[in-house]
Design a protein around this motif. Structure first.
Motif, PDB file in Angstrom:
ATOM      1  N   THR A   1       0.849  -1.186   0.000  1.00 16.96           N
ATOM      2  CA  THR A   1       0.000   0.000   0.000  1.00 16.96           C
ATOM      3  C   THR A   1       0.878   1.226   0.000  1.00 16.96           C
ATOM      4  O   THR A   1       2.002   1.202   0.472  1.00 16.96           O
ATOM      5  CB  THR A   1      -0.926   0.028   1.225  1.00 16.96           C
ATOM      6  OG1 THR A   1      -0.119  -0.009   2.392  1.00 16.96           O
ATOM      7  CG2 THR A   1      -1.880  -1.153   1.203  1.00 16.96           C
TER       8      THR A   1
ATOM      9  N   ASP B   1      -7.028   2.167   6.443  1.00 19.23           N
ATOM     10  CA  ASP B   1      -8.012   2.879   5.619  1.00 19.23           C
ATOM     11  C   ASP B   1      -7.980   2.376   4.182  1.00 19.23           C
ATOM     12  O   ASP B   1      -9.021   2.176   3.558  1.00 19.23           O
ATOM     13  CB  ASP B   1      -7.741   4.382   5.632  1.00 19.23           C
ATOM     14  CG  ASP B   1      -8.017   5.017   6.973  1.00 19.23           C
ATOM     15  OD1 ASP B   1      -8.622   4.347   7.836  1.00 19.23           O
ATOM     16  OD2 ASP B   1      -7.616   6.181   7.161  1.00 19.23           O
ATOM     17  N   ASP B   2      -6.775   2.175   3.650  1.00 17.19           N
ATOM     18  CA  ASP B   2      -6.636   1.702   2.279  1.00 17.19           C
ATOM     19  C   ASP B   2      -7.213   0.305   2.129  1.00 17.19           C
ATOM     20  O   ASP B   2      -7.937   0.017   1.172  1.00 17.19           O
ATOM     21  CB  ASP B   2      -5.164   1.722   1.873  1.00 17.19           C
ATOM     22  CG  ASP B   2      -4.977   1.317   0.434  1.00 17.19           C
ATOM     23  OD1 ASP B   2      -5.581   1.964  -0.446  1.00 17.19           O
ATOM     24  OD2 ASP B   2      -4.244   0.337   0.184  1.00 17.19           O
TER      25      ASP B   2
ATOM     26  N   SER C   1      -9.532  -1.038   3.935  1.00 18.81           N
ATOM     27  CA  SER C   1     -10.987  -0.934   4.054  1.00 18.81           C
ATOM     28  C   SER C   1     -11.614  -0.532   2.724  1.00 18.81           C
ATOM     29  O   SER C   1     -12.643  -1.077   2.321  1.00 18.81           O
ATOM     30  CB  SER C   1     -11.375   0.076   5.129  1.00 18.81           C
ATOM     31  OG  SER C   1     -10.969  -0.358   6.392  1.00 18.81           O
ATOM     32  N   ARG C   2     -10.995   0.408   2.034  1.00 12.43           N
ATOM     33  CA  ARG C   2     -11.500   0.818   0.720  1.00 12.43           C
ATOM     34  C   ARG C   2     -11.427  -0.326  -0.279  1.00 12.43           C
ATOM     35  O   ARG C   2     -12.362  -0.561  -1.045  1.00 12.43           O
ATOM     36  CB  ARG C   2     -10.716   2.022   0.203  1.00 12.43           C
ATOM     37  CG  ARG C   2     -11.096   3.325   0.842  1.00 12.43           C
ATOM     38  CD  ARG C   2     -10.415   4.488   0.130  1.00 12.43           C
ATOM     39  NE  ARG C   2      -8.998   4.531   0.387  1.00 12.43           N
ATOM     40  CZ  ARG C   2      -8.422   5.258   1.336  1.00 12.43           C
ATOM     41  NH1 ARG C   2      -9.158   6.017   2.101  1.00 12.43           N
ATOM     42  NH2 ARG C   2      -7.120   5.236   1.505  1.00 12.43           N
ATOM     43  N   VAL C   3     -10.320  -1.052  -0.273  1.00 13.15           N
ATOM     44  CA  VAL C   3     -10.152  -2.164  -1.204  1.00 13.15           C
ATOM     45  C   VAL C   3     -11.200  -3.246  -0.941  1.00 13.15           C
ATOM     46  O   VAL C   3     -11.822  -3.761  -1.864  1.00 13.15           O
ATOM     47  CB  VAL C   3      -8.718  -2.738  -1.102  1.00 13.15           C
ATOM     48  CG1 VAL C   3      -8.598  -4.075  -1.805  1.00 13.15           C
ATOM     49  CG2 VAL C   3      -7.717  -1.751  -1.673  1.00 13.15           C
TER      50      VAL C   3
ATOM     51  N   PHE D   1     -14.112  -2.858   0.505  1.00 17.63           N
ATOM     52  CA  PHE D   1     -15.431  -2.322   0.163  1.00 17.63           C
ATOM     53  C   PHE D   1     -15.685  -2.412  -1.343  1.00 17.63           C
ATOM     54  O   PHE D   1     -16.751  -2.845  -1.781  1.00 17.63           O
ATOM     55  CB  PHE D   1     -15.545  -0.870   0.636  1.00 17.63           C
ATOM     56  CG  PHE D   1     -16.828  -0.212   0.238  1.00 17.63           C
ATOM     57  CD1 PHE D   1     -18.006  -0.519   0.889  1.00 17.63           C
ATOM     58  CD2 PHE D   1     -16.861   0.699  -0.803  1.00 17.63           C
ATOM     59  CE1 PHE D   1     -19.205   0.083   0.521  1.00 17.63           C
ATOM     60  CE2 PHE D   1     -18.044   1.311  -1.179  1.00 17.63           C
ATOM     61  CZ  PHE D   1     -19.222   0.998  -0.522  1.00 17.63           C
ATOM     62  N   ILE D   2     -14.714  -2.014  -2.141  1.00 15.49           N
ATOM     63  CA  ILE D   2     -14.877  -2.078  -3.599  1.00 15.49           C
ATOM     64  C   ILE D   2     -14.998  -3.530  -4.051  1.00 15.49           C
ATOM     65  O   ILE D   2     -15.828  -3.851  -4.913  1.00 15.49           O
ATOM     66  CB  ILE D   2     -13.709  -1.361  -4.304  1.00 15.49           C
ATOM     67  CG1 ILE D   2     -13.814   0.145  -4.049  1.00 15.49           C
ATOM     68  CG2 ILE D   2     -13.698  -1.652  -5.798  1.00 15.49           C
ATOM     69  CD1 ILE D   2     -12.622   0.938  -4.502  1.00 15.49           C
TER      70      ILE D   2
END
Length: 163
Positions: A104, A123-124, A126-128, A130-131
């Motif tokens: 990351t 945070d990164d 979590s975004r990955v 989620f997508i």
């Protein structure tokens, strides 16, 4: 002072590229296949089953029944592969989250200057995830839509009324 923006971005790692491909397959592949299936099937049905002002009792073409059942089978195979890729991306995202040294990158925006690298990594990830989850759900939802469009001619007939 580090500059931020597109000039300082580094190329994505191979797992990130694979995750992106899986997300694209789920978010755009399955819906695109479903839409193409509906467009082609409805266009063929309109051309074969309806005259200028009245519906026909039988299709205009002799091989129409075959086409109206083969097109959804091809769409089903393609949509299932896109949905499968999306689910593989979700599994891959979970694996990456459990790796101690995930690839990351932290960008240098002002609001991120107060966060630790561990918080930025969280945070990164979590975004990955989620997508990847959205991609898997969208891919599966449109796979179900492809199945319904495939089953519909069996229920009402190739030239039957839908309403």
């Amino acid at each position: 002072m580090r500059a931020s923006g597109p000039a300082t971005t580094q190329p994505a790692s191979p797992p990130r590229r694979l995750l992106a491909a899986c997300a694209i397959a789920g978010l755009f592949g399955s819906p695109g296949i479903w839409l193409l299936q509906v467009i082609v099937s409805e266009t063929l049905s309109a051309s074969a089953c309806y005259g200028i002002s009245a519906p026909r009792a039988a299709p205009l073409w002799s091989g129409f029944d075959t086409w109206i059942f083969v097109i959804p089978v091809v769409a089903l195979l393609l949509a299932a592969s896109c949905a499968g890729l999306a689910w593989y991306g979700l599994i891959l995202a979970r694996r990456i989250a459990h790796e101690p040294d995930a690839h990351t990158q932290a960008s240098a925006h002002r609001h991120e200057a107060l966060r630790t690298p561990r918080q930025l990594r969280g945070d990164d990830l979590s975004r990955v995830r989620f997508i990847a989850l959205c991609s898997a759900m969208v891919g599966t939802g449109f796979l179900v839509g492809v199945i319904f469009v495939w089953v519909a001619p069996w229920l009402v007939g190739p030239c039957g009324k839908w309403y």
